[in-house]
Enzyme design. Structure first.
Site, PDB file in Angstrom:
ATOM      1  CE  LYS A 194      -2.048   2.571   3.096  1.00  9.76           C
ATOM      2  NZ  LYS A 194      -1.923   3.860   2.409  1.00  9.76           N
ATOM      3  CB  THR A 249       6.828   7.369  16.344  1.00 12.67           C
ATOM      4  OG1 THR A 249       8.163   7.290  15.817  1.00 12.67           O
ATOM      5  CG2 THR A 249       6.801   6.657  17.677  1.00 12.67           C
ATOM      6  CB  CYS A 303      13.146   8.265   8.539  1.00 10.84           C
ATOM      7  SG  CYS A 303      12.039   7.655   7.308  1.00 10.84           S
ATOM      8  CD  GLU A 404      10.238  11.957  12.164  1.00 10.29           C
ATOM      9  OE1 GLU A 404       9.167  11.375  12.313  1.00 10.29           O
ATOM     10  OE2 GLU A 404      11.213  11.479  11.546  1.00 10.29           O
TER      11      GLU A 404
HETATM   12  P1  ADP Z   1       1.739  10.803   7.839  1.00  9.18           P
HETATM   13  O1  ADP Z   1       1.103  11.014   9.184  1.00  9.18           O
HETATM   14  O2  ADP Z   1       2.812  11.774   7.551  1.00  9.18           O
HETATM   15  O3  ADP Z   1       0.772  10.674   6.692  1.00  9.18           O
HETATM   16  P2  ADP Z   1       1.970   8.000   8.366  1.00  9.18           P
HETATM   17  O4  ADP Z   1       3.046   7.360   9.125  1.00  9.18           O
HETATM   18  O5  ADP Z   1       0.645   8.098   9.045  1.00  9.18           O
HETATM   19  O6  ADP Z   1       2.493   9.421   7.931  1.00  9.18           O
HETATM   20  O7  ADP Z   1       1.765   7.284   6.960  1.00  9.18           O
HETATM   21  C1  ADP Z   1       2.622   6.350   6.397  1.00  9.18           C
HETATM   22  C2  ADP Z   1       1.810   5.247   5.775  1.00  9.18           C
HETATM   23  O8  ADP Z   1       0.993   4.653   6.774  1.00  9.18           O
HETATM   24  C3  ADP Z   1       0.852   5.683   4.675  1.00  9.18           C
HETATM   25  O9  ADP Z   1       0.813   4.673   3.679  1.00  9.18           O
HETATM   26  C4  ADP Z   1      -0.471   5.753   5.398  1.00  9.18           C
HETATM   27  O10 ADP Z   1      -1.576   5.566   4.553  1.00  9.18           O
HETATM   28  C5  ADP Z   1      -0.345   4.603   6.361  1.00  9.18           C
HETATM   29  N1  ADP Z   1      -1.198   4.686   7.562  1.00  9.18           N
HETATM   30  C6  ADP Z   1      -1.628   5.787   8.203  1.00  9.18           C
HETATM   31  N2  ADP Z   1      -2.385   5.457   9.267  1.00  9.18           N
HETATM   32  C7  ADP Z   1      -2.460   4.103   9.306  1.00  9.18           C
HETATM   33  C8  ADP Z   1      -3.077   3.155  10.170  1.00  9.18           C
HETATM   34  N3  ADP Z   1      -3.791   3.518  11.220  1.00  9.18           N
HETATM   35  N4  ADP Z   1      -2.902   1.841   9.899  1.00  9.18           N
HETATM   36  C9  ADP Z   1      -2.152   1.438   8.855  1.00  9.18           C
HETATM   37  N5  ADP Z   1      -1.544   2.291   8.002  1.00  9.18           N
HETATM   38  C10 ADP Z   1      -1.689   3.603   8.217  1.00  9.18           C
END
Ligand code: ADP
Length: 503
Positions: A194, A249, A303, A404
């Site tokens: 994904k 995180t 990161c 961060e």
């Molecule tokens: P940001 O907050 O900057 O968007 P994330 O760490 O939330 O960064 O996003 C990184 C990846 O994790 C993306 O592919 C996002 O769609 C996915 N993601 C965000 N929230 C969830 C969740 N609760 N469970 C699984 N994947 C998630």
């Protein structure tokens, strides 16, 4: 790298995306979401729409996992290691053959200046493929002498872990996808990948190249969609054996929670607040540009960005002057301009977040030595640009210093001869993170002593550089669980099975 972009290619992409929503790859078929829902992906340089993309929900995730399961339990398990090697190498060749298009996609979708997309994205992805292609034929089990009474043959099988969910962030979509896909395929797993909702396009294009390379249907499935829906469904899915995630995180914690449904294996590469140390004897001609690019490259959306700088008082004025000059002198602007060094942040949300942090720093008493503001007006209309920023007079518990930011914001601090290696390590270790660190000094003992004491997954001494597929990548403390890359990264896609035969 500084060639102008190809307007014909840009026009081709425009025409492709005008033809209706981009579909997802499930079981070898290009499909819309079962709900018919789509989402928009925008160009962060202008805020303009690039494409509408299928938005996966739980039903689509179920179908993708079922396709990956069917492939894993079926024909894929009979595919020989050498064939897996060949598939990975074929894909690498196809990426190279389409390098300019893929670089352009990353530039449009992520907001990476074209010169850096050309330099990094395809080369990084191809590097992962070729490195891991070699591992497919080098995965071994072991035999063991056991101490139980009688005569035994005991051996340990190393088997593929199974169906893997791979959830990728938006800063390096193609490289990160490949850093996860390539070892999983080398180990014999199947995958549901994904991409982030902000940046799905290069990954979906990769789907076409996968099919062209000959990957059998269902071995790699790509679902585009939001984290809270598609991502959460993958992390919680009972038929997913492992989840590999790179991102924040906070989301890492949500993934750990969700993974409890079936105790799936969890590998996490999370945030950082990485220190750079510059000692009085450092070669400043290397250290200054490295400190500046360590935080400003990719607008700080890395990161391992070097977001805290510790510099010896004897050279502090010279270093800060050099870093500030770079902050002010680098061209921030439109990403298709071959001379641009710093592009926009990825989204309006990220712009709010980064400017919010700078504001909180000001309110808590930090001084702004360079930058500090959003860029708007001519050349920046609609885009999410922020100035490369240097803060001084921060304290360890300030949010800008502890958390961060994921933007081009550096906190610079001085140290003196009074600070011994233990004290310097303690300052480097003072945040919850432990991803990366850089050290600049001519004194090898100081460098190695500090390297030992830092709680950090990666340490660079007197040089900077990107990720290498041969070196383990990951973090101490809140920066993650487990390691990607290297031998450990491939073995992380395997399970051990101990078999004992009483002879
Ligand atoms: P940001 O907050 O900057 O968007 P994330 O760490 O939330 O960064 O996003 C990184 C990846 O994790 C993306 O592919 C996002 O769609 C996915 N993601 C965000 N929230 C969830 C969740 N609760 N469970 C699984 N994947 C998630």
């Amino acid at each position: 790298m500084n060639a102008p972009y190809n307007p014909g290619l840009l026009e081709q992409l425009r025409m492709r995306y005008a033809n209706g929503p981009v579909k997802m790859l499930i079981g070898g078929q290009w499909v819309e979401a079962a709900s018919g829902e789509t989402f928009e992906t925008l160009n962060p340089s202008t805020g303009e729409l690039i494409a509408n993309v299928a938005s996966a929900g739980e039903v689509d995730v179920d179908r993708a996992v079922a396709a990956a399961r069917k492939a894993f339990e079926g024909a894929w398990s009979g595919v020989k290691p050498t064939e897996r090697t060949n598939l990975l190498l074929k894909l690498a060749d196809l990426l190279e053959a389409n390098a300019e298009e893929l670089a352009l996609l990353e530039t449009l979708d992520v907001g990476r200046p074209i010169q850096f997309s050309r330099m990094i994205d395809v080369a990084g992805a191809v590097g992962q493929l070729r490195y891991n292609a070699g591992w497919a034929t080098k995965i071994f089990g072991e035999t063991a002498e056991i101490s139980a009474p009688g005569e035994w043959l005991s051996y340990v099988l190393r088997e593929p872990v199974g169906v893997c969910a791979q959830i990728v962030p938006w800063n390096f979509p193609l490289v990160m996808a490949m850093g996860k896909l390539a070892p999983a395929i080398a180990a014999g797993c199947t995958v549901v990948l994904k991409p982030a909702e902000q940046t799905p396009l290069s990954t979906l294009r990769l789907g076409e190249l996968l099919l062209e390379a000959g990957f059998p249907e269902g071995v790699i499935n790509i679902v585009s969609g939001f984290g809270r829906t598609a991502g959460a469904a993958l992390a919680a899915h009972r038929d997913v054996d492992k989840v590999s995630f790179t991102g924040s995180t906070v989301t890492g914690k949500a993934i750990i929670e969700a993974s409890k449904t079936n105790f799936k294996r969890v590998q996490l590469e999370l945030g950082g607040k990485s220190p750079t140390y510059i000692f009085a004897d450092a070669d400043l001609s290397k250290a200054i540009p490295a400190a500046a690019m360590g935080i400003f490259f990719n607008a700080g959306q890395v990161c391992a960005a070097g977001s805290r700088l510790f510099v010896h008082e004897k050279v502090a004025d010279a270093v800060l002057e050099g870093v500030v000059n770079m902050a002010r002198g680098m061209k921030v602007g439109q990403t298709l301009d071959a001379l641009t060094m710093i592009g926009p942040l990825v989204s309006a949300a990220q712009l709010d977040r980064v400017t919010g942090y700078i504001e909180s720093g000001r309110q808590e008493g930090a001084s702004v030595l360079a930058g500090g503001d959003r860029l708007s007006g001519e050349g920046y209309e609609g885009g999410y640009f922020v100035q490369p920023t240097v803060l001084v007079d921060t304290k360890p518990d300030m949010r800008v210093r502890a958390e961060e930011i994921f933007g081009p914001v550096l906190c610079a601090m001085r140290f003196t001869d009074e600070d011994d290696v233990a004290a310097l390590a303690a300052r480097g270790n003072e945040t919850e993170f432990g991803l990366s660190a850089s050290i600049y000094t001519q004194n090898i003992s100081t460098a190695h002593k500090l390297a030992r004491r830092l709680k950090s997954g990666t340490i660079r001494i007197n040089g900077s550089g990107g990720v290498d597929p041969a070196l383990p990548l990951g973090g101490y403390k809140a920066s993650g669980w487990g390691r990607e890359n290297g031998k450990a990264g491939v073995e992380a896609y395997t399970e051990l099975k101990a078999v004992s035969v009483a002879l």
